[in-house]
Design a protein around this motif. Structure first.
Motif, PDB file in Angstrom:
ATOM      1  N   SER A  45      -0.062  -5.274 -19.628  1.00 40.83           N
ATOM      2  CA  SER A  45      -1.403  -5.563 -19.092  1.00 40.83           C
ATOM      3  C   SER A  45      -1.563  -6.994 -18.608  1.00 40.83           C
ATOM      4  O   SER A  45      -2.586  -7.342 -18.008  1.00 40.83           O
ATOM      5  N   ASP A  46      -0.546  -7.824 -18.831  1.00 40.73           N
ATOM      6  CA  ASP A  46      -0.579  -9.218 -18.387  1.00 40.73           C
ATOM      7  C   ASP A  46      -0.356  -9.275 -16.877  1.00 40.73           C
ATOM      8  O   ASP A  46       0.752  -9.024 -16.400  1.00 40.73           O
ATOM      9  N   LYS A  47      -1.405  -9.627 -16.145  1.00 45.93           N
ATOM     10  CA  LYS A  47      -1.326  -9.626 -14.677  1.00 45.93           C
ATOM     11  C   LYS A  47      -0.386 -10.689 -14.128  1.00 45.93           C
ATOM     12  O   LYS A  47       0.012 -10.624 -12.973  1.00 45.93           O
ATOM     13  N   THR A  48       0.009 -11.644 -14.957  1.00 45.68           N
ATOM     14  CA  THR A  48       0.943 -12.673 -14.500  1.00 45.68           C
ATOM     15  C   THR A  48       2.395 -12.246 -14.700  1.00 45.68           C
ATOM     16  O   THR A  48       3.309 -12.901 -14.209  1.00 45.68           O
ATOM     17  N   ASN A  49       2.599 -11.160 -15.431  1.00 51.21           N
ATOM     18  CA  ASN A  49       3.943 -10.655 -15.694  1.00 51.21           C
ATOM     19  C   ASN A  49       4.409  -9.883 -14.459  1.00 51.21           C
ATOM     20  O   ASN A  49       3.682  -9.039 -13.931  1.00 51.21           O
ATOM     21  N   VAL A  50       5.629 -10.144 -14.005  1.00 50.97           N
ATOM     22  CA  VAL A  50       6.143  -9.461 -12.815  1.00 50.97           C
ATOM     23  C   VAL A  50       6.283  -7.950 -13.036  1.00 50.97           C
ATOM     24  O   VAL A  50       6.382  -7.199 -12.074  1.00 50.97           O
ATOM     25  N   LYS A  51       6.264  -7.531 -14.290  1.00 47.14           N
ATOM     26  CA  LYS A  51       6.366  -6.112 -14.606  1.00 47.14           C
ATOM     27  C   LYS A  51       5.010  -5.536 -15.029  1.00 47.14           C
ATOM     28  O   LYS A  51       4.941  -4.497 -15.698  1.00 47.14           O
ATOM     29  N   TYR A  52       3.949  -6.181 -14.589  1.00 48.05           N
ATOM     30  CA  TYR A  52       2.582  -5.742 -14.852  1.00 48.05           C
ATOM     31  C   TYR A  52       2.429  -4.270 -14.449  1.00 48.05           C
ATOM     32  O   TYR A  52       2.844  -3.863 -13.371  1.00 48.05           O
ATOM     33  N   GLY A  53       1.855  -3.476 -15.347  1.00 44.01           N
ATOM     34  CA  GLY A  53       1.619  -2.070 -15.072  1.00 44.01           C
ATOM     35  C   GLY A  53       2.771  -1.152 -15.442  1.00 44.01           C
ATOM     36  O   GLY A  53       2.634   0.063 -15.357  1.00 44.01           O
ATOM     37  N   MET A  54       3.898  -1.711 -15.867  1.00 42.99           N
ATOM     38  CA  MET A  54       5.062  -0.897 -16.237  1.00 42.99           C
ATOM     39  C   MET A  54       5.135  -0.727 -17.752  1.00 42.99           C
ATOM     40  O   MET A  54       4.837  -1.657 -18.495  1.00 42.99           O
ATOM     41  N   VAL A  55       5.569   0.447 -18.190  1.00 48.43           N
ATOM     42  CA  VAL A  55       5.899   0.645 -19.597  1.00 48.43           C
ATOM     43  C   VAL A  55       7.216  -0.079 -19.868  1.00 48.43           C
ATOM     44  O   VAL A  55       7.349  -0.868 -20.796  1.00 48.43           O
ATOM     45  N   ILE A  56       8.190   0.202 -19.037  1.00 50.34           N
ATOM     46  CA  ILE A  56       9.490  -0.464 -19.019  1.00 50.34           C
ATOM     47  C   ILE A  56       9.990  -0.328 -17.593  1.00 50.34           C
ATOM     48  O   ILE A  56       9.756   0.694 -16.946  1.00 50.34           O
ATOM     49  N   ASP A  57      10.617  -1.339 -17.105  1.00 50.79           N
ATOM     50  CA  ASP A  57      11.186  -1.271 -15.760  1.00 50.79           C
ATOM     51  C   ASP A  57      12.246  -0.168 -15.755  1.00 50.79           C
ATOM     52  O   ASP A  57      13.101  -0.118 -16.642  1.00 50.79           O
ATOM     53  N   PHE A  58      12.176   0.741 -14.786  1.00 43.04           N
ATOM     54  CA  PHE A  58      13.163   1.815 -14.713  1.00 43.04           C
ATOM     55  C   PHE A  58      14.586   1.258 -14.685  1.00 43.04           C
ATOM     56  O   PHE A  58      15.503   1.866 -15.236  1.00 43.04           O
ATOM     57  N   SER A  59      14.774   0.098 -14.062  1.00 42.49           N
ATOM     58  CA  SER A  59      16.122  -0.478 -14.009  1.00 42.49           C
ATOM     59  C   SER A  59      16.574  -0.943 -15.392  1.00 42.49           C
ATOM     60  O   SER A  59      17.772  -0.888 -15.699  1.00 42.49           O
ATOM     61  N   ASP A  60      15.650  -1.382 -16.239  1.00 45.99           N
ATOM     62  CA  ASP A  60      16.014  -1.765 -17.611  1.00 45.99           C
ATOM     63  C   ASP A  60      16.407  -0.541 -18.428  1.00 45.99           C
ATOM     64  O   ASP A  60      17.374  -0.572 -19.189  1.00 45.99           O
ATOM     65  N   LEU A  61      15.665   0.548 -18.268  1.00 42.60           N
ATOM     66  CA  LEU A  61      16.012   1.792 -18.956  1.00 42.60           C
ATOM     67  C   LEU A  61      17.350   2.314 -18.449  1.00 42.60           C
ATOM     68  O   LEU A  61      18.196   2.749 -19.232  1.00 42.60           O
ATOM     69  N   LYS A  62      17.556   2.231 -17.145  1.00 39.82           N
ATOM     70  CA  LYS A  62      18.819   2.669 -16.555  1.00 39.82           C
ATOM     71  C   LYS A  62      19.996   1.886 -17.134  1.00 39.82           C
ATOM     72  O   LYS A  62      21.036   2.457 -17.458  1.00 39.82           O
ATOM     73  N   LYS A  63      19.829   0.598 -17.290  1.00 42.62           N
ATOM     74  CA  LYS A  63      20.893  -0.256 -17.829  1.00 42.62           C
ATOM     75  C   LYS A  63      21.263   0.177 -19.248  1.00 42.62           C
ATOM     76  O   LYS A  63      22.446   0.317 -19.582  1.00 42.62           O
ATOM     77  N   ILE A  64      20.262   0.423 -20.075  1.00 43.76           N
ATOM     78  CA  ILE A  64      20.506   0.829 -21.458  1.00 43.76           C
ATOM     79  C   ILE A  64      21.273   2.148 -21.502  1.00 43.76           C
ATOM     80  O   ILE A  64      22.302   2.271 -22.171  1.00 43.76           O
ATOM     81  N   VAL A  65      20.761   3.151 -20.806  1.00 46.97           N
ATOM     82  CA  VAL A  65      21.370   4.481 -20.861  1.00 46.97           C
ATOM     83  C   VAL A  65      22.748   4.487 -20.198  1.00 46.97           C
ATOM     84  O   VAL A  65      23.686   5.118 -20.692  1.00 46.97           O
ATOM     85  N   THR A  66      22.895   3.760 -19.123  1.00 48.28           N
ATOM     86  CA  THR A  66      24.192   3.695 -18.453  1.00 48.28           C
ATOM     87  C   THR A  66      25.228   3.055 -19.367  1.00 48.28           C
ATOM     88  O   THR A  66      26.343   3.575 -19.511  1.00 48.28           O
ATOM     89  N   GLU A  67      24.873   1.942 -19.989  1.00 49.99           N
ATOM     90  CA  GLU A  67      25.832   1.251 -20.860  1.00 49.99           C
ATOM     91  C   GLU A  67      26.149   2.044 -22.117  1.00 49.99           C
ATOM     92  O   GLU A  67      27.304   2.076 -22.561  1.00 49.99           O
ATOM     93  N   GLU A  68      25.156   2.683 -22.707  1.00 49.15           N
ATOM     94  CA  GLU A  68      25.354   3.385 -23.983  1.00 49.15           C
ATOM     95  C   GLU A  68      25.934   4.789 -23.819  1.00 49.15           C
ATOM     96  O   GLU A  68      26.675   5.247 -24.685  1.00 49.15           O
ATOM     97  N   ILE A  69      25.588   5.463 -22.726  1.00 48.27           N
ATOM     98  CA  ILE A  69      25.971   6.869 -22.587  1.00 48.27           C
ATOM     99  C   ILE A  69      26.855   7.109 -21.360  1.00 48.27           C
ATOM    100  O   ILE A  69      28.017   7.498 -21.488  1.00 48.27           O
ATOM    101  N   VAL A  70      26.309   6.896 -20.186  1.00 48.53           N
ATOM    102  CA  VAL A  70      26.986   7.309 -18.955  1.00 48.53           C
ATOM    103  C   VAL A  70      28.341   6.633 -18.797  1.00 48.53           C
ATOM    104  O   VAL A  70      29.346   7.312 -18.534  1.00 48.53           O
ATOM    105  N   ASP A  71      28.404   5.326 -18.957  1.00 50.72           N
ATOM    106  CA  ASP A  71      29.682   4.624 -18.789  1.00 50.72           C
ATOM    107  C   ASP A  71      30.743   5.115 -19.772  1.00 50.72           C
ATOM    108  O   ASP A  71      31.940   5.090 -19.456  1.00 50.72           O
ATOM    109  N   HIS A  72      30.340   5.548 -20.954  1.00 51.35           N
ATOM    110  CA  HIS A  72      31.300   6.010 -21.964  1.00 51.35           C
ATOM    111  C   HIS A  72      31.702   7.463 -21.759  1.00 51.35           C
ATOM    112  O   HIS A  72      32.869   7.819 -21.909  1.00 51.35           O
ATOM    113  N   PHE A  73      30.725   8.311 -21.440  1.00 53.47           N
ATOM    114  CA  PHE A  73      30.983   9.744 -21.418  1.00 53.47           C
ATOM    115  C   PHE A  73      31.379  10.291 -20.053  1.00 53.47           C
ATOM    116  O   PHE A  73      31.965  11.370 -19.981  1.00 53.47           O
TER     117      PHE A  73
END
Length: 150
Positions: A45-73
């Motif tokens: 909700s911080d309007k000064t945050n570049v990720k204002y309005g996001m729950v989590i940046d899709f690219s941040d979620l992608k990084k987590i899942v790619t590193e933990e799952i996709v890259d390994h499996f």
């Protein structure tokens, strides 16, 4: 502000065998898996945050899942480390193949549970894993829900 769920989808190719199974899946075979990852949180909700309005940046979620799952499996073959498939696994490894040994029977049910544990450890504190859907074929999938595992 309301809790919002967001979902990101991933695809990867993985082989496996189910030792001791009484059907065709006892043989080494592969699937084109589709993994849907849904997280829940309050949008920033911080309007000064570049990720204002996001729950989590899709690219941040992608990084987590790619590193933990996709890259390994992706393009790996998964075997239970306590079965006679270990001989085949070692032979494949010796020939330069990507083999993963797990401490469970590599069913969709067990894999989705493993994936949930790995993803949860990497999420920011304010974000919770809501659910995972691991689709093995067009008509078969396993689902994991946080509410079922509280």
């Amino acid at each position: 502000m309301s809790n919002i769920r967001i979902t990101k989808e991933f695809s990867f190719e993985t082989g496996h065998a189910l030792y001791g199974y009484d059907g065709k899946c006892k043989n080494v075979h592969g699937h084109s898996y589709k993994l849907s990852v849904t997280v829940i949180g309050v949008p920033i909700s911080d309007k000064t945050n570049v990720k204002y309005g996001m729950v989590i940046d899709f690219s941040d979620l992608k990084k987590i899942v790619t590193e933990e799952i996709v890259d390994h499996f992706d393009h790996a073959t998964v075997f239970n480390q306590t079965t006679p498939h270990i001989e085949l696994a070692n032979e494949l490894k010796n020939r330069g193949h990507h083999v993963i040994l797990v401490d469970y029977q590599p069913t969709s049910e067990n894999m989705v549970t493993d994936f949930a544990n790995k993803i949860q450890k990497r999420l920011p504190d304010a974000i919770r894993l809501h659910s995972l859907k691991l689709q093995e074929t067009d008509s078969s999938y396993a689902e994991w829900y946080a509410s079922d595992n509280a």
